[in-house]
Design a protein around this motif. Structure first.
Motif, PDB file in Angstrom:
ATOM      1  N   PRO A  11      28.403 106.930 -11.930  1.00 51.99           N
ATOM      2  CA  PRO A  11      27.897 106.782 -13.510  1.00 51.99           C
ATOM      3  C   PRO A  11      26.367 106.869 -13.488  1.00 51.99           C
ATOM      4  O   PRO A  11      25.819 106.173 -12.585  1.00 51.99           O
ATOM      5  CB  PRO A  11      28.626 105.534 -13.959  1.00 51.99           C
ATOM      6  N   THR A  12      25.754 107.240 -14.291  1.00 50.46           N
ATOM      7  CA  THR A  12      24.483 107.173 -14.671  1.00 50.46           C
ATOM      8  C   THR A  12      23.857 105.817 -15.115  1.00 50.46           C
ATOM      9  O   THR A  12      22.574 105.501 -15.172  1.00 50.46           O
ATOM     10  CB  THR A  12      24.029 108.175 -15.669  1.00 50.46           C
ATOM     11  N   VAL A  13      24.781 104.954 -15.605  1.00 51.07           N
ATOM     12  CA  VAL A  13      24.333 103.657 -16.312  1.00 51.07           C
ATOM     13  C   VAL A  13      24.805 102.744 -15.303  1.00 51.07           C
ATOM     14  O   VAL A  13      25.971 102.392 -14.842  1.00 51.07           O
ATOM     15  CB  VAL A  13      24.905 103.535 -17.846  1.00 51.07           C
ATOM     16  N   LEU A  14      24.186 101.852 -15.001  1.00 53.62           N
ATOM     17  CA  LEU A  14      24.320 100.779 -14.050  1.00 53.62           C
ATOM     18  C   LEU A  14      25.260  99.572 -14.990  1.00 53.62           C
ATOM     19  O   LEU A  14      24.804  99.728 -15.917  1.00 53.62           O
ATOM     20  CB  LEU A  14      23.194  99.827 -13.465  1.00 53.62           C
ATOM     21  N   TYR A  15      26.182  99.094 -14.428  1.00 51.63           N
ATOM     22  CA  TYR A  15      27.030  98.240 -15.093  1.00 51.63           C
ATOM     23  C   TYR A  15      27.942  98.891 -15.983  1.00 51.63           C
ATOM     24  O   TYR A  15      28.580  97.844 -16.866  1.00 51.63           O
ATOM     25  CB  TYR A  15      26.334  96.808 -15.553  1.00 51.63           C
ATOM     26  N   ASP A  16      28.093 100.115 -15.984  1.00 53.24           N
ATOM     27  CA  ASP A  16      29.186 100.799 -16.831  1.00 53.24           C
ATOM     28  C   ASP A  16      30.601 100.089 -16.588  1.00 53.24           C
ATOM     29  O   ASP A  16      30.924  99.702 -15.596  1.00 53.24           O
ATOM     30  CB  ASP A  16      29.154 102.217 -16.512  1.00 53.24           C
ATOM     31  N   ARG A  17      31.187  99.881 -17.704  1.00 54.28           N
ATOM     32  CA  ARG A  17      32.648  99.113 -17.365  1.00 54.28           C
ATOM     33  C   ARG A  17      33.786 100.172 -17.815  1.00 54.28           C
ATOM     34  O   ARG A  17      33.521 100.883 -18.937  1.00 54.28           O
ATOM     35  CB  ARG A  17      32.885  97.943 -18.157  1.00 54.28           C
ATOM     36  N   TYR A  18      34.968 100.245 -17.306  1.00 57.11           N
ATOM     37  CA  TYR A  18      35.845 101.139 -17.585  1.00 57.11           C
ATOM     38  C   TYR A  18      37.241 100.020 -17.595  1.00 57.11           C
ATOM     39  O   TYR A  18      37.471  99.381 -16.838  1.00 57.11           O
ATOM     40  CB  TYR A  18      36.120 101.962 -16.703  1.00 57.11           C
ATOM     41  N   VAL A  19      38.071 100.413 -18.604  1.00 51.14           N
ATOM     42  CA  VAL A  19      39.137  99.669 -18.690  1.00 51.14           C
ATOM     43  C   VAL A  19      40.533 100.664 -18.700  1.00 51.14           C
ATOM     44  O   VAL A  19      40.384 101.782 -19.267  1.00 51.14           O
ATOM     45  CB  VAL A  19      39.423  98.716 -20.075  1.00 51.14           C
ATOM     46  N   VAL A  20      41.481 100.236 -17.905  1.00 43.67           N
ATOM     47  CA  VAL A  20      42.693 101.480 -17.563  1.00 43.67           C
ATOM     48  C   VAL A  20      43.919 100.364 -17.843  1.00 43.67           C
ATOM     49  O   VAL A  20      43.911  99.393 -16.945  1.00 43.67           O
ATOM     50  CB  VAL A  20      42.671 102.083 -16.298  1.00 43.67           C
TER      51      VAL A  20
END
Length: 70
Positions: A11-20
């Motif tokens: 990902p290009t943004v540090l600390y991007d979050r994803y919820v699944v």
């Protein structure tokens, strides 16, 4: 059927979050695999995370090198 969700390798943004989340409640019979393309980047040290319980969910954060579950 079985489902595979691929998170980005970088990902290009540090600390991007994803919820699944298994919002339909069928992961116990139709497992959901969360991985990255080629399994190159790990999720808490593993190449994949498998949902095998109804309505299971995870939230991951990109730390610049790997994904961490929290």
């Amino acid at each position: 059927g079985l489902i595979t969700i691929q998170l980005p390798n970088a990902p290009t943004v540090l600390y991007d979050r994803y919820v699944v989340k298994d919002r339909t409640g069928f992961a116990d019979t139709n497992n959901i695999t969360v991985t990255t393309p080629g399994g190159i980047v790990t999720i808490d040290g593993q190449t994949a995370y498998i949902f095998d319980e109804e309505y299971e969910s995870i939230e991951v954060i990109w730390n610049g090198t790997t994904y961490e579950i929290f």
